[in-house]
Write a protein that holds these residues in place. Structure first.
Motif, PDB file in Angstrom:
ATOM      1  N   LEU A 573       0.828  -1.207   0.000  1.00  0.00           N
ATOM      2  CA  LEU A 573       0.000   0.000   0.000  1.00  0.00           C
ATOM      3  C   LEU A 573       0.860   1.254   0.000  1.00  0.00           C
ATOM      4  O   LEU A 573       0.544   2.236  -0.685  1.00  0.00           O
ATOM      5  N   ALA A 574       1.958   1.230   0.769  1.00  0.00           N
ATOM      6  CA  ALA A 574       2.850   2.396   0.812  1.00  0.00           C
ATOM      7  C   ALA A 574       3.444   2.663  -0.557  1.00  0.00           C
ATOM      8  O   ALA A 574       3.539   3.819  -1.004  1.00  0.00           O
ATOM      9  N   TYR A 575       3.848   1.621  -1.235  1.00  0.00           N
ATOM     10  CA  TYR A 575       4.467   1.798  -2.549  1.00  0.00           C
ATOM     11  C   TYR A 575       3.437   2.182  -3.607  1.00  0.00           C
ATOM     12  O   TYR A 575       3.728   2.968  -4.511  1.00  0.00           O
ATOM     13  N   LEU A 576       2.232   1.620  -3.497  1.00  0.00           N
ATOM     14  CA  LEU A 576       1.181   1.986  -4.441  1.00  0.00           C
ATOM     15  C   LEU A 576       0.858   3.474  -4.345  1.00  0.00           C
ATOM     16  O   LEU A 576       0.729   4.167  -5.357  1.00  0.00           O
ATOM     17  N   GLY A 577       0.712   3.953  -3.109  1.00  0.00           N
ATOM     18  CA  GLY A 577       0.384   5.363  -2.948  1.00  0.00           C
ATOM     19  C   GLY A 577       1.542   6.270  -3.314  1.00  0.00           C
ATOM     20  O   GLY A 577       1.344   7.321  -3.931  1.00  0.00           O
ATOM     21  N   GLY A 578       2.735   5.887  -2.960  1.00  0.00           N
ATOM     22  CA  GLY A 578       3.919   6.719  -3.196  1.00  0.00           C
ATOM     23  C   GLY A 578       4.797   6.677  -1.958  1.00  0.00           C
ATOM     24  O   GLY A 578       4.438   7.264  -0.938  1.00  0.00           O
ATOM     25  N   ILE A 579       5.914   5.983  -2.050  1.00  0.00           N
ATOM     26  CA  ILE A 579       6.714   5.676  -0.874  1.00  0.00           C
ATOM     27  C   ILE A 579       7.362   6.910  -0.263  1.00  0.00           C
ATOM     28  O   ILE A 579       7.759   6.899   0.904  1.00  0.00           O
ATOM     29  N   GLY A 580       7.439   8.005  -1.008  1.00  0.00           N
ATOM     30  CA  GLY A 580       8.188   9.154  -0.514  1.00  0.00           C
ATOM     31  C   GLY A 580       7.368  10.394  -0.259  1.00  0.00           C
ATOM     32  O   GLY A 580       7.920  11.495  -0.242  1.00  0.00           O
ATOM     33  N   SER A 581       6.063  10.271  -0.039  1.00  0.00           N
ATOM     34  CA  SER A 581       5.254  11.471   0.138  1.00  0.00           C
ATOM     35  C   SER A 581       4.108  11.213   1.104  1.00  0.00           C
ATOM     36  O   SER A 581       3.641  10.080   1.261  1.00  0.00           O
ATOM     37  N   ILE A 582       3.646  12.295   1.741  1.00  0.00           N
ATOM     38  CA  ILE A 582       2.490  12.213   2.630  1.00  0.00           C
ATOM     39  C   ILE A 582       1.228  11.896   1.837  1.00  0.00           C
ATOM     40  O   ILE A 582       0.374  11.117   2.278  1.00  0.00           O
ATOM     41  N   ALA A 583       1.123  12.478   0.645  1.00  0.00           N
ATOM     42  CA  ALA A 583      -0.030  12.170  -0.207  1.00  0.00           C
ATOM     43  C   ALA A 583      -0.087  10.684  -0.526  1.00  0.00           C
ATOM     44  O   ALA A 583      -1.168  10.083  -0.582  1.00  0.00           O
ATOM     45  N   ALA A 585       0.924   8.275   1.432  1.00  0.00           N
ATOM     46  CA  ALA A 585       0.414   7.583   2.621  1.00  0.00           C
ATOM     47  C   ALA A 585      -1.105   7.696   2.691  1.00  0.00           C
ATOM     48  O   ALA A 585      -1.796   6.724   3.039  1.00  0.00           O
ATOM     49  N   VAL A 586      -1.641   8.858   2.383  1.00  0.00           N
ATOM     50  CA  VAL A 586      -3.099   9.044   2.411  1.00  0.00           C
ATOM     51  C   VAL A 586      -3.770   8.177   1.353  1.00  0.00           C
ATOM     52  O   VAL A 586      -4.791   7.519   1.616  1.00  0.00           O
ATOM     53  N   ILE A 587      -3.198   8.145   0.152  1.00  0.00           N
ATOM     54  CA  ILE A 587      -3.771   7.312  -0.910  1.00  0.00           C
ATOM     55  C   ILE A 587      -3.721   5.837  -0.511  1.00  0.00           C
ATOM     56  O   ILE A 587      -4.677   5.083  -0.716  1.00  0.00           O
TER      57      ILE A 587
END
Length: 670
Positions: A573-583, A585-587
């Motif tokens: 889930l972290a990688y799907l949303g974007g491992i380097g951003s707060i956005a 994590a929310v996604i």
């Protein structure tokens, strides 16, 4: 003493399976540069195909859309069933390499690791879809019979399995020392560019090694189906002791890996006997055997840490690109307002899904800090959250709010910091191995211990109250209470502001410098070890906060949903949303099982189909969009809205190291 020797020998069968997986890990790494977390899943598919052919005569394939089960008549014998199963396993391994692994040959290590995690999730979901969530035990393959050993009846099939693995190990050693294929593989591993100049094709060698390694694990998996059976999940947990044995062999020596794996299996069997005889404190009754591979892994890192591969080099493969975008106040305000609107919805199912998304998003912020900022891949963040939840159940009953959760968070942060000590010697994939073994230890030793969990195997927490106001999930007579939703939102936003503050400060710049290149960061005056431990401490703190949210959200809970396997889903889930951003994590929180997107859009909770889509989506993102959904959105915005403007600087540029030395004044390159 004779009893201990008996049980040690009884464990050589399991140790032999660990040895086969360890050999597969070594072959895959030296042939394609990938530490394969999916080795268990790749061995599981042909093993289950074989078991179905032997039991029912059905050919079951791990596919979707087209029918997956074909009746080919009566149950087959060993030879035809094994031939068909190995053919299916080879095809799956070949497709996996060509579609997933080959495009990632030059990708960052975290991307390659995440791709194998995605493979594990996808293959498990395909297996559940095709075979069902069952354990299949094929008719006996190895010679049956027992012998008298120390006055006990000892099954000889364990020894036959060990003998099979020893023969396979001899074949592997001979292949890589005496054949042209083996010499070419070794040359390509040592110097890929030099191998290309000699006319070798590293990509093709990688394919052959990947299929050979998967076939080796599949052979032992097929043979072992008559011992403990095979399910969509049990082989995947064999990865931890297999990785421990491979690390003990420095990802190099097959004989050492076999010896270490068999020793791990033997010690586990002895540990099970000790627990059965209640010769250990009650606290360890949950699963002391899981400590054995963990101790081996830590020992290998302490002894061989400096000689293990993937240490920071002067020129490393780039990390996952991470944009340094500014905080958009309008976007933050709009997101918070939207969350408030959702929390005020009349549908309690939607409100609870929002709570689940906020919990997961908070937990993913810890992954953003440790993996996105520092470059350390952790698979134990969910376990730390669970540990914090159980600590709250202990301290919350004797300390008032907010002292109870603060103490639970402090204890969990200290534990997470101690676990990060191996980071002083390793990074990246090796650290992922450590944390995955930690997750297994937490799952088996803590979360299943009646002493740790509580009476009846369930932990309970009192709802938070402050100044006479009940902030619990049923505080206003509704479930879930809107007040608890606002409380969870405040916690999530507070953690996000902490991450933003760290990222924009000196500590954040040190994180990114270490992430980019450890040696260059050290040359700039940064204490690399202290920086990595600081990142692990901060990530553990945020995970502990998420654990407090989990405890207050569930009020009564056990280890369900906190297993090591779920930690793989968290990284996905972290990688799907974007491992380097707060956005990101929310996604990731929105996409979580039982999260807002699943409930509001898909109309249901977690399902096998969702896990399949998650694994597939993770693979697609790893191959095509390594920045995740959030990063891809930002990239498209820059291309469409401002194509003429230069791109934002990224965290992997070497220039960042020149700006963050704690003892040096910022300066520019000449």
């Amino acid at each position: 003493m004779n009893t201990w020797v008996f049980f040690a020998l009884l464990g050589v069968g399991t140790g032999a399976m660990y040895a086969a997986f360890a050999m597969s890990v070594i072959i895959t790494y030296r042939g394609s540069g990938v530490v394969n977390f999916a080795v268990g899943a790749l061995a599981m598919i042909p093993a289950m195909v074989f078991a179905e052919l032997r039991l029912r005569g059905d050919l079951v394939l791990p596919v979707v859309i087209v029918p997956s089960r074909y009746d080919i008549g009566e149950p087959l014998g060993f030879a035809p069933a094994a031939a068909i199963a190995m053919t299916v396993g080879s095809l799956v391994a070949g497709v996996v390499y060509l579609v997933v692994i080959r495009p990632l040959r030059t990708a960052p290590p975290v991307t390659m690791l995440v791709a194998t995690v995605g493979l594990t999730l996808m293959l498990q979901a395909l297996a559940v879809r095709a075979f069902g969530n069952v354990t299949l035990r094929a008719p006996g393959i190895l010679p049956k019979g027992v012998v008298d050993l120390f006055g006990r009846r000892f099954p000889v099939d364990r020894l036959w399995l060990l003998a099979t693995v020893i023969v396979l190990a001899a074949v592997v050693v001979a292949t890589y020392r005496a054949t042209r294929f083996g010499l070419a593989t070794r040359a390509s591993f040592v110097n890929e560019k030099g191998a290309i100049l000699l006319g070798l094709e590293p990509a093709r060698l990688g394919l052959y090694n990947w299929m050979f390694a998967s076939g080796l694990a599949a052979v032992v998996g097929i043979v072992g189906t008559s011992l403990g059976g095979v399910s969509p999940y049990n082989f995947s947990l064999f990865v931890v002791p297999a990785l421990g044995a491979a690390l003990a062999a420095r990802l190099r020596s097959v004989p050492v890996a076999v010896l270490a794996a068999v020793a791990i299996g033997s010690f586990e069997a002895v540990a099970v006997h000790i627990v059965a005889q209640r010769q250990v404190p009650r606290f360890f009754l949950g699963g002391i055997s899981s400590l054995v591979p963990f101790v081996v892994i830590i020992g290998a890192l302490v002894i061989f840490g400096r000689t293990l591969p993937n240490r920071a080099a002067i020129v490393e493969r780039a990390q996952v690109p991470m944009s340094l975008d500014r905080v958009h106040k309008g976007l933050w305000g709009g997101s918070i307002l939207l969350a408030v609107i959702v929390l005020n919805a009349n549908d309690p199912t939607i409100r609870f899904a929002a709570l689940e998304s906020m919990f997961v998003a908070t937990l993913l912020l810890s992954v953003v800090v440790l993996t996105g900022f520092v470059g350390q891949v952790s698979l134990a963040q969910l376990s730390f959250a669970g540990f914090s939840a159980f600590m709250l159940s202990r301290f919350g009953s004797v300390l008032p709010f907010p002292l109870g959760p603060l103490v639970a968070i402090a204890v969990t942060t200290a534990v997470g910091t101690l676990v990060s000590i191996p980071a002083l010697r390793v990074r990246g994939v090796q650290f992922a191995i450590v944390t995955f073994s930690v997750a297994v230890v937490f799952d088996d030793l803590f979360f299943r211990s009646p002493t740790f969990v509580g009476r009846g195997g369930m932990a309970t927490v009192e709802p938070p109250r402050i100044a006479g106001v009940d902030l619990g999930i049923v505080g206003d007579g509704q479930f879930p209470a809107r007040g608890f939703g606002y409380f969870s939102l405040v916690v999530l936003v507070s953690c996000a502001f902490i991450v933003v503050g760290v990222r924009r400060g000196r500590l954040g710049r040190r994180f990114l410098a270490v992430r980019s290149n450890e040696r260059a960061a050290a040359a700039a005056g940064i204490n690399v070890g202290r920086t990595k431990v600081a990142g692990a401490s901060l990530a553990s703190f945020i995970a502990a906060v998420a654990g407090v949210m989990f405890a207050y959200k569930n009020t009564t809970f056990n280890g369900g949903g906190l297993e090591a396997q779920d930690g793989l889903e968290l990284l996905a889930l972290a990688y799907l949303g974007g491992i380097g951003s707060i956005a990101g994590a929310v996604i990731g929180g929105l996409l979580a099982p039982s999260g807002l997107f699943v409930v509001a859009i898909l109309g249901g909770g977690a399902s096998n189909t969702q896990f399949l889509l998650t694994g597939l989506g993770l693979i697609i993102v790893a191959v095509r969009f390594p920045q995740g959904i959030a990063g891809s959105r930002q990239m498209l915005q820059r291309k469409i809205l401002a194509p003429a403007e230069p791109p934002e600087p990224v965290a992997d540029e070497a220039a960042i190291v020149l700006e963050v030395g704690p003892e040096l004044e910022p300066h520019h390159r000449p």
